[in-house]
Motif scaffolding. Structure first.
Motif, PDB file in Angstrom:
ATOM      1  N   GLU A  36      -8.114   7.177  -2.345  1.00  0.00           N
ATOM      2  CA  GLU A  36      -9.156   8.201  -2.173  1.00  0.00           C
ATOM      3  C   GLU A  36      -9.738   8.616  -3.522  1.00  0.00           C
ATOM      4  O   GLU A  36     -10.959   8.728  -3.674  1.00  0.00           O
ATOM      5  CB  GLU A  36      -8.580   9.422  -1.458  1.00  0.00           C
ATOM      6  N   ASP A  37      -8.891   8.817  -4.516  1.00  0.00           N
ATOM      7  CA  ASP A  37      -9.365   9.189  -5.857  1.00  0.00           C
ATOM      8  C   ASP A  37     -10.260   8.099  -6.446  1.00  0.00           C
ATOM      9  O   ASP A  37     -11.299   8.389  -7.047  1.00  0.00           O
ATOM     10  CB  ASP A  37      -8.182   9.432  -6.804  1.00  0.00           C
ATOM     11  N   ALA A  38      -9.861   6.838  -6.274  1.00  0.00           N
ATOM     12  CA  ALA A  38     -10.653   5.730  -6.805  1.00  0.00           C
ATOM     13  C   ALA A  38     -12.017   5.665  -6.125  1.00  0.00           C
ATOM     14  O   ALA A  38     -13.040   5.476  -6.789  1.00  0.00           O
ATOM     15  CB  ALA A  38      -9.895   4.422  -6.628  1.00  0.00           C
ATOM     16  N   CYS A  39     -12.049   5.847  -4.808  1.00  0.00           N
ATOM     17  CA  CYS A  39     -13.320   5.819  -4.076  1.00  0.00           C
ATOM     18  C   CYS A  39     -14.232   6.961  -4.521  1.00  0.00           C
ATOM     19  O   CYS A  39     -15.436   6.769  -4.701  1.00  0.00           O
ATOM     20  CB  CYS A  39     -13.071   5.890  -2.571  1.00  0.00           C
ATOM     21  N   LEU A  40     -13.660   8.137  -4.715  1.00  0.00           N
ATOM     22  CA  LEU A  40     -14.454   9.282  -5.173  1.00  0.00           C
ATOM     23  C   LEU A  40     -15.013   9.048  -6.571  1.00  0.00           C
ATOM     24  O   LEU A  40     -16.145   9.426  -6.867  1.00  0.00           O
ATOM     25  CB  LEU A  40     -13.610  10.555  -5.152  1.00  0.00           C
ATOM     26  N   GLU A  41     -14.225   8.408  -7.412  1.00  0.00           N
ATOM     27  CA  GLU A  41     -14.668   8.140  -8.779  1.00  0.00           C
ATOM     28  C   GLU A  41     -15.850   7.163  -8.809  1.00  0.00           C
ATOM     29  O   GLU A  41     -16.711   7.236  -9.682  1.00  0.00           O
ATOM     30  CB  GLU A  41     -13.501   7.584  -9.593  1.00  0.00           C
ATOM     31  N   LEU A  42     -15.905   6.265  -7.838  1.00  0.00           N
ATOM     32  CA  LEU A  42     -16.962   5.254  -7.802  1.00  0.00           C
ATOM     33  C   LEU A  42     -18.192   5.666  -6.992  1.00  0.00           C
ATOM     34  O   LEU A  42     -19.183   4.949  -6.991  1.00  0.00           O
ATOM     35  CB  LEU A  42     -16.412   3.947  -7.210  1.00  0.00           C
ATOM     36  N   ARG A  43     -18.160   6.796  -6.324  1.00  0.00           N
ATOM     37  CA  ARG A  43     -19.223   7.148  -5.384  1.00  0.00           C
ATOM     38  C   ARG A  43     -20.600   7.264  -6.037  1.00  0.00           C
ATOM     39  O   ARG A  43     -21.602   7.008  -5.395  1.00  0.00           O
ATOM     40  CB  ARG A  43     -18.875   8.417  -4.630  1.00  0.00           C
ATOM     41  N   GLY A  44     -20.694   7.613  -7.303  1.00  0.00           N
ATOM     42  CA  GLY A  44     -21.981   7.761  -7.960  1.00  0.00           C
ATOM     43  C   GLY A  44     -22.694   6.449  -8.215  1.00  0.00           C
ATOM     44  O   GLY A  44     -23.866   6.288  -7.929  1.00  0.00           O
ATOM     45  N   GLU A  45     -21.987   5.466  -8.733  1.00  0.00           N
ATOM     46  CA  GLU A  45     -22.595   4.187  -9.097  1.00  0.00           C
ATOM     47  C   GLU A  45     -22.212   3.049  -8.169  1.00  0.00           C
ATOM     48  O   GLU A  45     -22.813   1.983  -8.214  1.00  0.00           O
ATOM     49  CB  GLU A  45     -22.213   3.824 -10.529  1.00  0.00           C
ATOM     50  N   GLY A  46     -21.181   3.259  -7.373  1.00  0.00           N
ATOM     51  CA  GLY A  46     -20.691   2.197  -6.499  1.00  0.00           C
ATOM     52  C   GLY A  46     -19.729   1.292  -7.237  1.00  0.00           C
ATOM     53  O   GLY A  46     -19.585   1.371  -8.454  1.00  0.00           O
ATOM     54  N   GLY A  47     -19.056   0.444  -6.497  1.00  0.00           N
ATOM     55  CA  GLY A  47     -18.112  -0.483  -7.102  1.00  0.00           C
ATOM     56  C   GLY A  47     -17.104  -0.961  -6.095  1.00  0.00           C
ATOM     57  O   GLY A  47     -17.321  -0.891  -4.889  1.00  0.00           O
ATOM     58  N   GLU A  48     -15.976  -1.430  -6.606  1.00  0.00           N
ATOM     59  CA  GLU A  48     -14.954  -1.972  -5.729  1.00  0.00           C
ATOM     60  C   GLU A  48     -13.595  -1.407  -6.106  1.00  0.00           C
ATOM     61  O   GLU A  48     -13.281  -1.262  -7.292  1.00  0.00           O
ATOM     62  CB  GLU A  48     -14.923  -3.499  -5.828  1.00  0.00           C
ATOM     63  N   VAL A  49     -12.805  -1.092  -5.088  1.00  0.00           N
ATOM     64  CA  VAL A  49     -11.432  -0.641  -5.271  1.00  0.00           C
ATOM     65  C   VAL A  49     -10.528  -1.782  -4.819  1.00  0.00           C
ATOM     66  O   VAL A  49     -10.626  -2.247  -3.678  1.00  0.00           O
ATOM     67  CB  VAL A  49     -11.139   0.633  -4.446  1.00  0.00           C
ATOM     68  N   VAL A  50      -9.676  -2.236  -5.721  1.00  0.00           N
ATOM     69  CA  VAL A  50      -8.718  -3.298  -5.416  1.00  0.00           C
ATOM     70  C   VAL A  50      -7.355  -2.632  -5.247  1.00  0.00           C
ATOM     71  O   VAL A  50      -6.856  -1.980  -6.163  1.00  0.00           O
ATOM     72  CB  VAL A  50      -8.676  -4.353  -6.542  1.00  0.00           C
ATOM     73  N   ARG A  57       0.731  -7.483  -5.937  1.00  0.00           N
ATOM     74  CA  ARG A  57      -0.206  -8.437  -5.345  1.00  0.00           C
ATOM     75  C   ARG A  57      -1.345  -7.689  -4.646  1.00  0.00           C
ATOM     76  O   ARG A  57      -1.138  -6.611  -4.088  1.00  0.00           O
ATOM     77  CB  ARG A  57       0.500  -9.310  -4.317  1.00  0.00           C
ATOM     78  N   VAL A  58      -2.529  -8.273  -4.664  1.00  0.00           N
ATOM     79  CA  VAL A  58      -3.687  -7.664  -3.989  1.00  0.00           C
ATOM     80  C   VAL A  58      -3.458  -7.718  -2.493  1.00  0.00           C
ATOM     81  O   VAL A  58      -3.157  -8.770  -1.933  1.00  0.00           O
ATOM     82  CB  VAL A  58      -4.988  -8.409  -4.364  1.00  0.00           C
ATOM     83  N   ARG A  59      -3.571  -6.554  -1.834  1.00  0.00           N
ATOM     84  CA  ARG A  59      -3.396  -6.512  -0.389  1.00  0.00           C
ATOM     85  C   ARG A  59      -4.668  -6.113   0.344  1.00  0.00           C
ATOM     86  O   ARG A  59      -4.802  -6.333   1.539  1.00  0.00           O
ATOM     87  CB  ARG A  59      -2.248  -5.600   0.013  1.00  0.00           C
ATOM     88  N   ASP A  60      -5.639  -5.522  -0.374  1.00  0.00           N
ATOM     89  CA  ASP A  60      -6.872  -5.083   0.267  1.00  0.00           C
ATOM     90  C   ASP A  60      -7.911  -4.783  -0.808  1.00  0.00           C
ATOM     91  O   ASP A  60      -7.574  -4.564  -1.971  1.00  0.00           O
ATOM     92  CB  ASP A  60      -6.606  -3.817   1.089  1.00  0.00           C
ATOM     93  N   LYS A  61      -9.169  -4.767  -0.387  1.00  0.00           N
ATOM     94  CA  LYS A  61     -10.279  -4.383  -1.274  1.00  0.00           C
ATOM     95  C   LYS A  61     -11.234  -3.514  -0.466  1.00  0.00           C
ATOM     96  O   LYS A  61     -11.401  -3.715   0.725  1.00  0.00           O
ATOM     97  CB  LYS A  61     -11.040  -5.607  -1.781  1.00  0.00           C
ATOM     98  N   ARG A  62     -11.855  -2.561  -1.141  1.00  0.00           N
ATOM     99  CA  ARG A  62     -12.858  -1.710  -0.506  1.00  0.00           C
ATOM    100  C   ARG A  62     -14.086  -1.638  -1.402  1.00  0.00           C
ATOM    101  O   ARG A  62     -13.975  -1.405  -2.594  1.00  0.00           O
ATOM    102  CB  ARG A  62     -12.331  -0.297  -0.301  1.00  0.00           C
ATOM    103  N   THR A  63     -15.231  -1.826  -0.790  1.00  0.00           N
ATOM    104  CA  THR A  63     -16.482  -1.690  -1.505  1.00  0.00           C
ATOM    105  C   THR A  63     -17.006  -0.280  -1.309  1.00  0.00           C
ATOM    106  O   THR A  63     -17.050   0.210  -0.178  1.00  0.00           O
ATOM    107  CB  THR A  63     -17.523  -2.715  -0.990  1.00  0.00           C
ATOM    108  N   VAL A  64     -17.370   0.370  -2.402  1.00  0.00           N
ATOM    109  CA  VAL A  64     -17.906   1.730  -2.360  1.00  0.00           C
ATOM    110  C   VAL A  64     -19.379   1.642  -2.701  1.00  0.00           C
ATOM    111  O   VAL A  64     -19.752   1.164  -3.781  1.00  0.00           O
ATOM    112  CB  VAL A  64     -17.167   2.651  -3.374  1.00  0.00           C
ATOM    113  N   ARG A  65     -20.207   2.063  -1.784  1.00  0.00           N
ATOM    114  CA  ARG A  65     -21.661   2.044  -2.001  1.00  0.00           C
ATOM    115  C   ARG A  65     -22.075   3.288  -2.768  1.00  0.00           C
ATOM    116  O   ARG A  65     -21.510   4.355  -2.589  1.00  0.00           O
ATOM    117  CB  ARG A  65     -22.379   1.990  -0.669  1.00  0.00           C
ATOM    118  N   PRO A  66     -23.099   3.172  -3.622  1.00  0.00           N
ATOM    119  CA  PRO A  66     -23.583   4.348  -4.366  1.00  0.00           C
ATOM    120  C   PRO A  66     -24.060   5.439  -3.399  1.00  0.00           C
ATOM    121  O   PRO A  66     -24.641   5.141  -2.359  1.00  0.00           O
ATOM    122  CB  PRO A  66     -24.746   3.806  -5.187  1.00  0.00           C
ATOM    123  N   ALA A  67     -23.800   6.662  -3.780  1.00  0.00           N
ATOM    124  CA  ALA A  67     -24.209   7.793  -2.936  1.00  0.00           C
ATOM    125  C   ALA A  67     -25.664   8.131  -3.147  1.00  0.00           C
ATOM    126  O   ALA A  67     -26.266   7.879  -4.133  1.00  0.00           O
ATOM    127  CB  ALA A  67     -23.359   8.999  -3.250  1.00  0.00           C
TER     128      ALA A  67
END
Length: 67
Positions: A36-50, A57-67
């Motif tokens: 949740e913290d990572a998604c909030l940090e990326l909300r302005g410019e967008g990005g990806e949370v790994v 090991r990588v278990r999931d990825k989430r794309t955060v779209r710019p707000a």
């Protein structure tokens, strides 16, 4: 695009941390809070949370779209 990683802290039981090139590293007690913290940090410019598992090991990825 910015990328933040949610990884286990170095020592077992230390919780989780969010790391990335421009992110200030910080720790939280549970993985859900770190995601949740990572998604909030990326909300302005967008990005990806790994999201990593306890073994790193990588278990999931989430794309955060710019707000």
């Amino acid at each position: 695009m910015s990328v933040l990683h949610v990884v286990p802290a170095e020592r077992t039981g230390d919780g989780w941390k969010v790391v990335g090139a421009e992110a200030a590293e910080h720790r939280v007690s549970c993985q859900a809070d770190a995601v949740e913290d990572a998604c909030l940090e990326l909300r302005g410019e967008g990005g990806e949370v790994v999201i990593h598992d306890l073994r790193g090991r990588v278990r999931d990825k989430r794309t955060v779209r710019p707000a």
